[in-house]
Design a protein around this motif. Structure first.
Motif, PDB file in Angstrom:
ATOM      1  N   TYR A 238       1.246  -3.233  10.280  1.00  0.00           N
ATOM      2  CA  TYR A 238       2.841  -3.047  10.135  1.00  0.00           C
ATOM      3  C   TYR A 238       3.440  -2.421   8.890  1.00  0.00           C
ATOM      4  CZ  TYR A 238       2.509  -5.732  14.582  1.00  0.00           C
ATOM      5  OH  TYR A 238       2.386  -6.101  16.131  1.00  0.00           O
ATOM      6  N   ALA A 239       2.513  -2.472   8.022  1.00  0.00           N
ATOM      7  CA  ALA A 239       2.772  -1.849   6.714  1.00  0.00           C
ATOM      8  C   ALA A 239       2.664  -0.653   6.825  1.00  0.00           C
ATOM      9  CB  ALA A 239       2.176  -2.467   5.584  1.00  0.00           C
ATOM     10  N   GLY A 240       2.088   0.053   7.750  1.00  0.00           N
ATOM     11  CA  GLY A 240       1.959   1.387   8.078  1.00  0.00           C
ATOM     12  C   GLY A 240       1.059   2.292   6.973  1.00  0.00           C
ATOM     13  N   ASN A 241       0.218   1.469   6.331  1.00  0.00           N
ATOM     14  CA  ASN A 241      -0.470   2.289   5.304  1.00  0.00           C
ATOM     15  C   ASN A 241      -1.999   2.018   5.333  1.00  0.00           C
ATOM     16  OD1 ASN A 241      -1.119  -0.523   4.407  1.00  0.00           O
ATOM     17  ND2 ASN A 241       0.206  -0.340   2.704  1.00  0.00           N
ATOM     18  N   MET A 242      -2.650   2.598   4.540  1.00  0.00           N
ATOM     19  CA  MET A 242      -4.116   2.326   4.552  1.00  0.00           C
ATOM     20  C   MET A 242      -4.588   2.231   3.129  1.00  0.00           C
ATOM     21  SD  MET A 242      -7.005   5.459   5.555  1.00  0.00           S
ATOM     22  CE  MET A 242      -6.682   6.434   4.083  1.00  0.00           C
ATOM     23  N   ARG A 243      -5.147   1.164   2.750  1.00  0.00           N
ATOM     24  CA  ARG A 243      -6.005   1.107   1.250  1.00  0.00           C
ATOM     25  C   ARG A 243      -7.336   1.502   1.264  1.00  0.00           C
ATOM     26  NH1 ARG A 243      -5.999  -4.818   0.213  1.00  0.00           N
ATOM     27  NH2 ARG A 243      -5.608  -5.086   2.786  1.00  0.00           N
ATOM     28  N   VAL A 244      -7.631   2.053   0.148  1.00  0.00           N
ATOM     29  CA  VAL A 244      -9.262   2.471  -0.096  1.00  0.00           C
ATOM     30  C   VAL A 244      -9.851   1.621  -1.057  1.00  0.00           C
ATOM     31  CG1 VAL A 244     -10.998   4.381  -0.307  1.00  0.00           C
ATOM     32  CG2 VAL A 244      -8.729   4.764   0.581  1.00  0.00           C
ATOM     33  N   ILE A 245     -11.013   0.569  -0.924  1.00  0.00           N
ATOM     34  CA  ILE A 245     -11.246  -0.213  -1.644  1.00  0.00           C
ATOM     35  C   ILE A 245     -12.770  -0.111  -2.124  1.00  0.00           C
ATOM     36  CG2 ILE A 245     -11.809  -2.742  -1.931  1.00  0.00           C
ATOM     37  CD1 ILE A 245      -9.319  -3.141  -0.003  1.00  0.00           C
ATOM     38  N   ASP A 246     -12.813  -0.200  -3.151  1.00  0.00           N
ATOM     39  CA  ASP A 246     -14.253  -0.047  -3.654  1.00  0.00           C
ATOM     40  C   ASP A 246     -14.988  -1.559  -3.398  1.00  0.00           C
ATOM     41  OD1 ASP A 246     -16.839  -0.807  -5.517  1.00  0.00           O
ATOM     42  OD2 ASP A 246     -16.002   0.580  -6.813  1.00  0.00           O
ATOM     43  N   SER A 247     -16.123  -1.306  -2.311  1.00  0.00           N
ATOM     44  CA  SER A 247     -16.550  -2.513  -1.757  1.00  0.00           C
ATOM     45  C   SER A 247     -17.589  -3.235  -2.461  1.00  0.00           C
ATOM     46  CB  SER A 247     -17.583  -1.883  -0.603  1.00  0.00           C
ATOM     47  OG  SER A 247     -18.556  -1.031  -1.014  1.00  0.00           O
ATOM     48  N   HIS A 248     -17.977  -2.803  -3.783  1.00  0.00           N
ATOM     49  CA  HIS A 248     -18.579  -3.612  -4.888  1.00  0.00           C
ATOM     50  C   HIS A 248     -17.672  -4.565  -5.637  1.00  0.00           C
ATOM     51  CE1 HIS A 248     -22.143  -1.213  -3.501  1.00  0.00           C
ATOM     52  NE2 HIS A 248     -21.563   0.079  -3.835  1.00  0.00           N
ATOM     53  N   SER A 249     -16.687  -3.975  -6.174  1.00  0.00           N
ATOM     54  CA  SER A 249     -15.802  -4.627  -7.094  1.00  0.00           C
ATOM     55  C   SER A 249     -14.514  -5.303  -6.453  1.00  0.00           C
ATOM     56  CB  SER A 249     -15.444  -3.869  -8.197  1.00  0.00           C
ATOM     57  OG  SER A 249     -14.557  -2.722  -7.789  1.00  0.00           O
ATOM     58  N   GLY A 250     -14.385  -4.562  -5.586  1.00  0.00           N
ATOM     59  CA  GLY A 250     -13.156  -5.384  -4.608  1.00  0.00           C
ATOM     60  C   GLY A 250     -11.787  -4.439  -5.042  1.00  0.00           C
ATOM     61  N   LYS A 251     -11.839  -3.642  -6.122  1.00  0.00           N
ATOM     62  CA  LYS A 251     -10.932  -2.799  -6.626  1.00  0.00           C
ATOM     63  C   LYS A 251     -10.022  -1.634  -5.644  1.00  0.00           C
ATOM     64  CE  LYS A 251      -9.485   0.426 -10.470  1.00  0.00           C
ATOM     65  NZ  LYS A 251     -10.155   1.432 -11.627  1.00  0.00           N
ATOM     66  N   VAL A 252      -8.883  -1.907  -5.714  1.00  0.00           N
ATOM     67  CA  VAL A 252      -7.949  -1.189  -4.934  1.00  0.00           C
ATOM     68  C   VAL A 252      -7.995   0.511  -5.304  1.00  0.00           C
ATOM     69  CG1 VAL A 252      -5.839  -0.223  -3.358  1.00  0.00           C
ATOM     70  CG2 VAL A 252      -6.832  -2.533  -3.752  1.00  0.00           C
ATOM     71  N   LEU A 253      -8.708   1.451  -4.919  1.00  0.00           N
ATOM     72  CA  LEU A 253      -8.770   2.882  -5.340  1.00  0.00           C
ATOM     73  C   LEU A 253      -7.557   3.470  -5.333  1.00  0.00           C
ATOM     74  CD1 LEU A 253     -12.443   3.646  -4.528  1.00  0.00           C
ATOM     75  CD2 LEU A 253     -11.834   2.768  -6.578  1.00  0.00           C
ATOM     76  N   VAL A 254      -6.904   3.377  -3.999  1.00  0.00           N
ATOM     77  CA  VAL A 254      -5.589   4.342  -3.727  1.00  0.00           C
ATOM     78  C   VAL A 254      -5.205   3.499  -2.412  1.00  0.00           C
ATOM     79  CG1 VAL A 254      -6.804   5.804  -2.331  1.00  0.00           C
ATOM     80  CG2 VAL A 254      -4.772   6.441  -3.303  1.00  0.00           C
ATOM     81  N   THR A 255      -3.850   3.777  -2.504  1.00  0.00           N
ATOM     82  CA  THR A 255      -3.041   3.422  -1.123  1.00  0.00           C
ATOM     83  C   THR A 255      -2.467   4.502  -0.586  1.00  0.00           C
ATOM     84  OG1 THR A 255      -2.886   0.921  -1.845  1.00  0.00           O
ATOM     85  CG2 THR A 255      -1.574   1.713  -0.128  1.00  0.00           C
ATOM     86  N   TYR A 256      -2.612   4.910   0.641  1.00  0.00           N
ATOM     87  CA  TYR A 256      -1.839   6.012   1.464  1.00  0.00           C
ATOM     88  C   TYR A 256      -0.826   5.414   2.197  1.00  0.00           C
ATOM     89  CZ  TYR A 256      -5.811   8.771  -0.221  1.00  0.00           C
ATOM     90  OH  TYR A 256      -6.724   9.477  -1.009  1.00  0.00           O
ATOM     91  N   GLN A 257       0.249   5.870   2.306  1.00  0.00           N
ATOM     92  CA  GLN A 257       1.397   5.634   3.261  1.00  0.00           C
ATOM     93  C   GLN A 257       1.390   6.553   4.392  1.00  0.00           C
ATOM     94  OE1 GLN A 257       3.241   2.893   3.399  1.00  0.00           O
ATOM     95  NE2 GLN A 257       4.167   3.457   5.406  1.00  0.00           N
ATOM     96  N   LEU A 258       0.775   6.196   5.768  1.00  0.00           N
ATOM     97  CA  LEU A 258       0.518   7.082   6.801  1.00  0.00           C
ATOM     98  C   LEU A 258       1.749   7.090   7.648  1.00  0.00           C
ATOM     99  CD1 LEU A 258      -3.037   5.706   7.902  1.00  0.00           C
ATOM    100  CD2 LEU A 258      -2.234   7.459   5.984  1.00  0.00           C
ATOM    101  N   ALA A 259       2.306   6.016   8.102  1.00  0.00           N
ATOM    102  CA  ALA A 259       3.544   5.935   8.853  1.00  0.00           C
ATOM    103  C   ALA A 259       4.849   6.327   8.224  1.00  0.00           C
ATOM    104  CB  ALA A 259       3.655   4.725   9.544  1.00  0.00           C
ATOM    105  N   LYS A 260       5.808   6.912   8.734  1.00  0.00           N
ATOM    106  CA  LYS A 260       6.963   7.403   8.267  1.00  0.00           C
ATOM    107  C   LYS A 260       8.082   6.441   8.589  1.00  0.00           C
ATOM    108  CE  LYS A 260       6.032  12.342   8.056  1.00  0.00           C
ATOM    109  NZ  LYS A 260       4.604  12.087   8.437  1.00  0.00           N
TER     110      LYS A 260
END
Length: 314
Positions: A47-69
């Motif tokens: 429901y946040a309408g977004n997508m996170r991209v995470i480094d699967s080794h460290s757990g660091k969030v690389l970037v968050t994209y807002q998909l829904a308007k």
């Protein structure tokens, strides 16, 4: 494994069942996940309408994209086709297209496109308002397959135009269809509320299919997780998880071959690893009630009610 309660992403050891936090709570839901060949975990923000991209080794969030308007959104599931990440939204009648570079480079926010569906009618309110969910390429890799949860209709979707055409499944029941996995021409569809795994055998283009079998629960752990470039499915041949574990323990074939470009990374909760899945792999969203802090696909009605309370929309 993802949490709809607070967005935490967990890493599970599939041999011991032990878990650890990969990425801490965000305060918003996490739903579908996909792990690619670059070790990046794509996490749908519901429901946040977004997508996170995470480094699967460290757990660091690389970037968050807002998909829904707007707020009428439930970003749900992923697949990759022709170098693009396609994302379903269970409340908004669109596909999100996230282009990836030749070497898998992540795009700028401005490069993400929204493709309206054509020929797929979104409907329903409250518990019945969950629409597009699972997504996978067709066997020939020339289009997409999308299942509509509340109607049980499987669509073949043109990834360029969003045009959806119902697949002739020969009367197979796909009601409450959720996560999907394609292996070769065999499509596995998790049906969350009836707690079944339905198997279809498709033609090459994905325009027709015939019923193969049903698997009874406790299947999942609701969605079929995926790891790009190393295809697979949660289960094979409609076997029980115990029989499957015995068979795969002796199976020396290369892991998860086929054109579907995905790899299951979670087995039925409490039943040990899925076929040829490695210990310590990232688990997919969805779980029975006896598995804590995870997404349950039977929780979709609860998610819908939460969305109504937040937005006042059905």
């Amino acid at each position: 494994m993802t949490s709809v309660a607070d967005g935490t992403v967990y890493r599970f050891n599939l041999k011991t069942g032990q878990r650890q936090v990969l990425t801490p709570a965000t305060g918003v839901e996490s739903i579908g996940i996909l792990l690619d060949d670059h070790g990046r975990l794509f996490v749908a923000g519901g429901y946040a309408g977004n997508m996170r991209v995470i480094d699967s080794h460290s757990g660091k969030v690389l970037v968050t994209y807002q998909l829904a308007k707007d707020s009428h959104t439930a970003v749900n599931d992923f697949t990759i086709l022709d170098g693009n990440l396609y994302v379903t939204d269970s409340l908004a009648p669109v596909l999100y297209k996230v282009p990836l570079g030749k070497e898998g480079q992540l795009p700028e926010q401005s490069q993400i496109k929204t493709i309206p569906f054509d020929g797929i009618t979104f409907a329903g309110e409250g518990d019945q308002g969950w629409n597009a969910s699972g997504i996978t390429p067709t066997p020939d890799g020339k289009a997409l397959l999308v299942v509509q949860t509340n109607t049980g209709i499987l669509y073949r979707v043109d990834q360029h135009t969003g045009k959806g055409t119902p697949v002739d499944v020969g009367g197979a029941d796909l009601s409450w269809g959720d996560g999907m996995r394609l292996e070769g021409r065999t499509l596995y569809v998790v049906r969350n509320t009836p707690n079944k795994l339905t198997v279809l055998h498709l033609n090459k283009s994905g325009t027709k299919g015939r019923f193969g079998s049903h698997g009874e629960g406790p299947w999942p752990c609701g969605a079929l997780g995926s790891r790009q470039q190393t295809p697979g499915a949660l289960t094979e041949r409609n076997e029980t998880s115990e029989a499957l574990s015995r068979r795969t323990a002796q199976d020396r074939r290369p892991a998860f071959q086929g054109p579907s470009r995905g790899r299951a990374v979670a087995g039925p909760c409490g039943r040990g690893p899925p076929p040829r899945a490695a210990a310590g792999a990232l688990a997919t969203s969805g779980t029975p009630r006896n598995c804590p802090s995870a997404v349950s696909t039977s929780a979709q009605p609860r998610l819908a009610r939460r969305h109504q309370r937040r937005t006042g929309k059905s």
